[in-house]
Design a protein around this motif. Sequence first.
Motif, PDB file in Angstrom:
ATOM      1  N   GLU A 152      -5.428  -7.191 -13.291  1.00  0.00           N
ATOM      2  CA  GLU A 152      -4.565  -7.187 -14.476  1.00  0.00           C
ATOM      3  C   GLU A 152      -4.546  -8.535 -15.189  1.00  0.00           C
ATOM      4  N   SER A 153      -4.517  -9.626 -14.420  1.00  0.00           N
ATOM      5  CA  SER A 153      -4.379 -10.955 -15.013  1.00  0.00           C
ATOM      6  C   SER A 153      -5.709 -11.579 -15.412  1.00  0.00           C
ATOM      7  N   MET A 154      -6.809 -11.062 -14.817  1.00  0.00           N
ATOM      8  CA  MET A 154      -8.144 -11.619 -15.036  1.00  0.00           C
ATOM      9  C   MET A 154      -8.253 -13.057 -14.525  1.00  0.00           C
ATOM     10  N   LEU A 155      -7.408 -13.409 -13.545  1.00  0.00           N
ATOM     11  CA  LEU A 155      -7.494 -14.706 -12.871  1.00  0.00           C
ATOM     12  C   LEU A 155      -8.316 -14.530 -11.601  1.00  0.00           C
ATOM     13  N   SER A 156      -8.800 -15.631 -11.050  1.00  0.00           N
ATOM     14  CA  SER A 156      -9.553 -15.546  -9.799  1.00  0.00           C
ATOM     15  C   SER A 156      -8.598 -15.221  -8.649  1.00  0.00           C
ATOM     16  N   ALA A 157      -9.152 -14.686  -7.566  1.00  0.00           N
ATOM     17  CA  ALA A 157      -8.347 -14.342  -6.402  1.00  0.00           C
ATOM     18  C   ALA A 157      -7.662 -15.571  -5.827  1.00  0.00           C
ATOM     19  N   ARG A 158      -8.360 -16.688  -5.818  1.00  0.00           N
ATOM     20  CA  ARG A 158      -7.789 -17.934  -5.293  1.00  0.00           C
ATOM     21  C   ARG A 158      -6.605 -18.393  -6.133  1.00  0.00           C
ATOM     22  N   THR A 159      -6.735 -18.295  -7.447  1.00  0.00           N
ATOM     23  CA  THR A 159      -5.651 -18.691  -8.348  1.00  0.00           C
ATOM     24  C   THR A 159      -4.442 -17.792  -8.164  1.00  0.00           C
ATOM     25  N   VAL A 160      -4.668 -16.498  -8.002  1.00  0.00           N
ATOM     26  CA  VAL A 160      -3.568 -15.551  -7.794  1.00  0.00           C
ATOM     27  C   VAL A 160      -2.885 -15.839  -6.460  1.00  0.00           C
ATOM     28  N   ARG A 161      -3.651 -16.117  -5.403  1.00  0.00           N
ATOM     29  CA  ARG A 161      -3.059 -16.461  -4.102  1.00  0.00           C
ATOM     30  C   ARG A 161      -2.158 -17.681  -4.224  1.00  0.00           C
ATOM     31  N   TYR A 162      -2.636 -18.711  -4.928  1.00  0.00           N
ATOM     32  CA  TYR A 162      -1.849 -19.931  -5.109  1.00  0.00           C
ATOM     33  C   TYR A 162      -0.591 -19.642  -5.920  1.00  0.00           C
TER      34      TYR A 162
ATOM     35  N   LEU B  14       5.307 -18.842  -6.323  1.00  0.00           N
ATOM     36  CA  LEU B  14       6.410 -17.952  -6.698  1.00  0.00           C
ATOM     37  C   LEU B  14       7.237 -17.566  -5.472  1.00  0.00           C
ATOM     38  N   GLY B  15       6.586 -17.346  -4.364  1.00  0.00           N
ATOM     39  CA  GLY B  15       7.294 -17.015  -3.133  1.00  0.00           C
ATOM     40  C   GLY B  15       8.117 -18.176  -2.606  1.00  0.00           C
ATOM     41  N   ASN B  16       7.606 -19.397  -2.757  1.00  0.00           N
ATOM     42  CA  ASN B  16       8.320 -20.581  -2.275  1.00  0.00           C
ATOM     43  C   ASN B  16       9.649 -20.785  -2.973  1.00  0.00           C
ATOM     44  N   ILE B  17       9.759 -20.367  -4.217  1.00  0.00           N
ATOM     45  CA  ILE B  17      11.029 -20.534  -4.933  1.00  0.00           C
ATOM     46  C   ILE B  17      11.831 -19.233  -4.971  1.00  0.00           C
ATOM     47  N   GLY B  18      11.381 -18.227  -4.250  1.00  0.00           N
ATOM     48  CA  GLY B  18      12.144 -16.997  -4.087  1.00  0.00           C
ATOM     49  C   GLY B  18      12.100 -16.040  -5.260  1.00  0.00           C
ATOM     50  N   ILE B  19      11.065 -16.117  -6.089  1.00  0.00           N
ATOM     51  CA  ILE B  19      10.970 -15.248  -7.259  1.00  0.00           C
ATOM     52  C   ILE B  19      10.208 -13.965  -6.948  1.00  0.00           C
ATOM     53  N   VAL B  20       9.340 -13.993  -5.949  1.00  0.00           N
ATOM     54  CA  VAL B  20       8.510 -12.835  -5.614  1.00  0.00           C
ATOM     55  C   VAL B  20       8.737 -12.456  -4.153  1.00  0.00           C
ATOM     56  N   ASP B  21       8.869 -11.148  -3.909  1.00  0.00           N
ATOM     57  CA  ASP B  21       8.967 -10.626  -2.555  1.00  0.00           C
ATOM     58  C   ASP B  21       7.634 -10.023  -2.144  1.00  0.00           C
ATOM     59  N   GLU B  22       7.312 -10.150  -0.865  1.00  0.00           N
ATOM     60  CA  GLU B  22       6.086  -9.578  -0.303  1.00  0.00           C
ATOM     61  C   GLU B  22       6.468  -8.482   0.679  1.00  0.00           C
ATOM     62  N   ASP B  23       5.940  -7.283   0.469  1.00  0.00           N
ATOM     63  CA  ASP B  23       6.221  -6.138   1.327  1.00  0.00           C
ATOM     64  C   ASP B  23       4.918  -5.563   1.864  1.00  0.00           C
ATOM     65  N   ILE B  24       5.043  -4.662   2.813  1.00  0.00           N
ATOM     66  CA  ILE B  24       3.875  -3.962   3.360  1.00  0.00           C
ATOM     67  C   ILE B  24       3.417  -2.908   2.354  1.00  0.00           C
ATOM     68  N   TYR B  25       2.117  -2.854   2.134  1.00  0.00           N
ATOM     69  CA  TYR B  25       1.515  -1.837   1.274  1.00  0.00           C
ATOM     70  C   TYR B  25       1.072  -0.697   2.188  1.00  0.00           C
ATOM     71  N   PHE B  26       1.840   0.403   2.195  1.00  0.00           N
ATOM     72  CA  PHE B  26       1.614   1.479   3.155  1.00  0.00           C
ATOM     73  C   PHE B  26       0.298   2.221   2.935  1.00  0.00           C
ATOM     74  N   ALA B  27      -0.240   2.196   1.732  1.00  0.00           N
ATOM     75  CA  ALA B  27      -1.521   2.855   1.479  1.00  0.00           C
ATOM     76  C   ALA B  27      -2.670   2.136   2.189  1.00  0.00           C
ATOM     77  N   ASP B  28      -2.520   0.816   2.397  1.00  0.00           N
ATOM     78  CA  ASP B  28      -3.532   0.013   3.084  1.00  0.00           C
ATOM     79  C   ASP B  28      -2.811  -1.162   3.723  1.00  0.00           C
ATOM     80  N   ALA B  29      -2.537  -1.076   5.007  1.00  0.00           N
ATOM     81  CA  ALA B  29      -1.734  -2.077   5.702  1.00  0.00           C
ATOM     82  C   ALA B  29      -2.384  -3.461   5.745  1.00  0.00           C
TER      83      ALA B  29
END
Length: 97
Positions: free
Chosen positions: A37-47, A52-67
Amino acid sequence: MEESDGEDIADLPPSAKLVFKVLEYDGPLTQKQIVEESMLSARTVRYALERLGNIGIVDEDIYFADARQSLYRIPEPVTADGGVDDSCPNEDACCAE
């Protein structure tokens, strides 16, 4: 939203802000979907997700379709009665309509 070291979304790099907006409009998404969607590299998205996770803006959950993958989302503020909070706790971080 909790913040660490006084950092908020305004202090993040443009790539992290883009990932935030992609999640805001299209979320929840996997990292692979955010890359598409963003057309950014995988490394950039990971960073960006890490920041975003460090400041509590994004939550990470289990993706049940592919664990093997995680599902990322922006948590919605909840009121004491369990409803969605429509008020803006931080007017500087909210979008003006």
